[in-house]
Write a protein that holds these residues in place. Sequence first.
Motif, PDB file in Angstrom:
ATOM      1  N   ILE A  14      50.301  31.127 119.342  1.00  0.00           N
ATOM      2  CA  ILE A  14      49.917  29.727 119.659  1.00  0.00           C
ATOM      3  C   ILE A  14      48.427  29.684 120.082  1.00  0.00           C
ATOM      4  CG2 ILE A  14      50.013  27.517 120.717  1.00  0.00           C
ATOM      5  CD1 ILE A  14      53.102  28.233 120.888  1.00  0.00           C
ATOM      6  N   CYS A  15      47.603  29.263 119.331  1.00  0.00           N
ATOM      7  CA  CYS A  15      46.364  29.033 119.881  1.00  0.00           C
ATOM      8  C   CYS A  15      45.961  27.677 120.557  1.00  0.00           C
ATOM      9  CB  CYS A  15      45.531  29.437 118.578  1.00  0.00           C
ATOM     10  SG  CYS A  15      45.463  31.150 117.915  1.00  0.00           S
ATOM     11  N   LEU A  16      45.297  27.892 121.442  1.00  0.00           N
ATOM     12  CA  LEU A  16      44.885  26.624 122.111  1.00  0.00           C
ATOM     13  C   LEU A  16      43.308  26.345 121.483  1.00  0.00           C
ATOM     14  CD1 LEU A  16      46.007  27.036 125.762  1.00  0.00           C
ATOM     15  CD2 LEU A  16      47.009  25.834 123.849  1.00  0.00           C
ATOM     16  N   ILE A  17      43.415  25.144 121.332  1.00  0.00           N
ATOM     17  CA  ILE A  17      41.622  24.717 120.742  1.00  0.00           C
ATOM     18  C   ILE A  17      41.008  24.137 121.933  1.00  0.00           C
ATOM     19  CG2 ILE A  17      40.509  23.116 119.450  1.00  0.00           C
ATOM     20  CD1 ILE A  17      42.846  23.106 117.327  1.00  0.00           C
ATOM     21  N   LYS A  18      39.745  24.588 122.233  1.00  0.00           N
ATOM     22  CA  LYS A  18      38.997  24.300 123.474  1.00  0.00           C
ATOM     23  C   LYS A  18      38.582  22.688 123.138  1.00  0.00           C
ATOM     24  CE  LYS A  18      35.894  27.460 125.083  1.00  0.00           C
ATOM     25  NZ  LYS A  18      34.682  27.972 124.967  1.00  0.00           N
ATOM     26  N   PRO A  19      38.784  21.976 124.179  1.00  0.00           N
ATOM     27  CA  PRO A  19      38.271  20.538 124.129  1.00  0.00           C
ATOM     28  C   PRO A  19      37.028  20.699 124.094  1.00  0.00           C
ATOM     29  CG  PRO A  19      38.926  21.142 126.402  1.00  0.00           C
ATOM     30  CD  PRO A  19      39.261  22.267 125.573  1.00  0.00           C
ATOM     31  N   PRO A  20      36.216  19.572 123.181  1.00  0.00           N
ATOM     32  CA  PRO A  20      34.980  19.673 123.022  1.00  0.00           C
ATOM     33  C   PRO A  20      34.228  19.098 124.402  1.00  0.00           C
ATOM     34  CG  PRO A  20      35.856  17.506 122.038  1.00  0.00           C
ATOM     35  CD  PRO A  20      37.020  18.424 122.636  1.00  0.00           C
ATOM     36  N   VAL A  21      33.190  19.713 124.347  1.00  0.00           N
ATOM     37  CA  VAL A  21      32.402  19.457 125.801  1.00  0.00           C
ATOM     38  C   VAL A  21      31.818  18.089 125.848  1.00  0.00           C
ATOM     39  CG1 VAL A  21      30.468  20.163 127.088  1.00  0.00           C
ATOM     40  CG2 VAL A  21      31.878  21.837 125.867  1.00  0.00           C
ATOM     41  N   LYS A  22      31.140  17.621 124.459  1.00  0.00           N
ATOM     42  CA  LYS A  22      30.682  16.292 124.468  1.00  0.00           C
ATOM     43  C   LYS A  22      31.419  15.532 123.576  1.00  0.00           C
ATOM     44  CE  LYS A  22      25.994  17.586 125.538  1.00  0.00           C
ATOM     45  NZ  LYS A  22      24.511  17.324 124.928  1.00  0.00           N
ATOM     46  N   LYS A  23      31.454  14.175 123.884  1.00  0.00           N
ATOM     47  CA  LYS A  23      32.284  13.254 122.682  1.00  0.00           C
ATOM     48  C   LYS A  23      31.377  13.229 121.270  1.00  0.00           C
ATOM     49  CE  LYS A  23      34.734  10.403 125.837  1.00  0.00           C
ATOM     50  NZ  LYS A  23      35.017   9.096 126.276  1.00  0.00           N
ATOM     51  N   ASN A  24      32.028  13.125 120.466  1.00  0.00           N
ATOM     52  CA  ASN A  24      30.993  12.812 119.071  1.00  0.00           C
ATOM     53  C   ASN A  24      30.159  11.394 119.326  1.00  0.00           C
ATOM     54  OD1 ASN A  24      32.280  15.087 118.211  1.00  0.00           O
ATOM     55  ND2 ASN A  24      33.896  13.752 116.865  1.00  0.00           N
ATOM     56  N   THR A  25      29.047  11.559 118.772  1.00  0.00           N
ATOM     57  CA  THR A  25      28.186  10.413 118.845  1.00  0.00           C
ATOM     58  C   THR A  25      28.421   9.370 118.127  1.00  0.00           C
ATOM     59  OG1 THR A  25      26.348  11.670 117.662  1.00  0.00           O
ATOM     60  CG2 THR A  25      26.365  12.084 120.143  1.00  0.00           C
ATOM     61  N   ILE A  26      28.375   8.224 118.394  1.00  0.00           N
ATOM     62  CA  ILE A  26      28.596   7.139 117.541  1.00  0.00           C
ATOM     63  C   ILE A  26      27.394   6.417 117.222  1.00  0.00           C
ATOM     64  CG2 ILE A  26      29.839   4.683 117.096  1.00  0.00           C
ATOM     65  CD1 ILE A  26      31.796   5.896 118.986  1.00  0.00           C
ATOM     66  N   PRO A  27      26.780   6.417 115.704  1.00  0.00           N
ATOM     67  CA  PRO A  27      25.562   5.809 115.777  1.00  0.00           C
ATOM     68  C   PRO A  27      25.569   4.174 116.021  1.00  0.00           C
ATOM     69  CG  PRO A  27      26.612   6.343 113.649  1.00  0.00           C
ATOM     70  CD  PRO A  27      27.524   6.848 114.827  1.00  0.00           C
ATOM     71  N   ILE A  28      24.587   3.889 116.480  1.00  0.00           N
ATOM     72  CA  ILE A  28      24.424   2.442 116.962  1.00  0.00           C
ATOM     73  C   ILE A  28      23.213   1.788 116.224  1.00  0.00           C
ATOM     74  CG2 ILE A  28      25.343   2.709 119.174  1.00  0.00           C
ATOM     75  CD1 ILE A  28      22.277   2.647 120.305  1.00  0.00           C
ATOM     76  N   ASP A  29      23.269   0.552 115.796  1.00  0.00           N
ATOM     77  CA  ASP A  29      22.161  -0.075 115.141  1.00  0.00           C
ATOM     78  C   ASP A  29      21.058  -0.016 115.827  1.00  0.00           C
ATOM     79  OD1 ASP A  29      24.066  -0.829 113.113  1.00  0.00           O
ATOM     80  OD2 ASP A  29      24.481  -2.766 114.144  1.00  0.00           O
TER      81      ASP A  29
END
Length: 152
Positions: A14-29
């Motif tokens: 079982i391999c544990l996936i590292k949690p992402p350091v930053k959240k994915n950026t959401i583009p804004i208008d």
Amino acid sequence: MEELLVEAEGAQQICLIKPPVKKNTIPIDLKLHNDIRAVERARFAHQVAEKRRLIKQYKMERERQQKEEIKRLRKELIPKAQLMPYFDRPFVPRRSEKQPTVPREPKFCIPRHKTIRCCRMSCNDMSGPSQLQHLPSSIEKTEALYKNRGLQ
């Protein structure tokens, strides 16, 4: 490396996936200043156009009213014969309530500071023949006027 992959498949690790350091950026208008300015300018241009339209409408209304007024005045001001005045009540002027003016004697003398210097000299003071000798001075003129009127 190949061995590691095989072992991983066989052992079912079982391999544990590292949690992402930053959240994915959401583009804004994007709101650029040019876009905001264009909207404000369009609103302003609409207000100016509305104001011009109202002014033009007001001028047209005023001109129409003036034309109607002129038409009405021309109809009313048709020259007509005036009625004969009544002479049964004669005009009697009333006496004025103001005090009458008090007459004053005119002042014929010229003040000394307004006389011309060459005219102040008498004809005897000038030496030699001159054109001014034949002209009487202003003082002599006033004295002659007083003598003619019998004031002196």
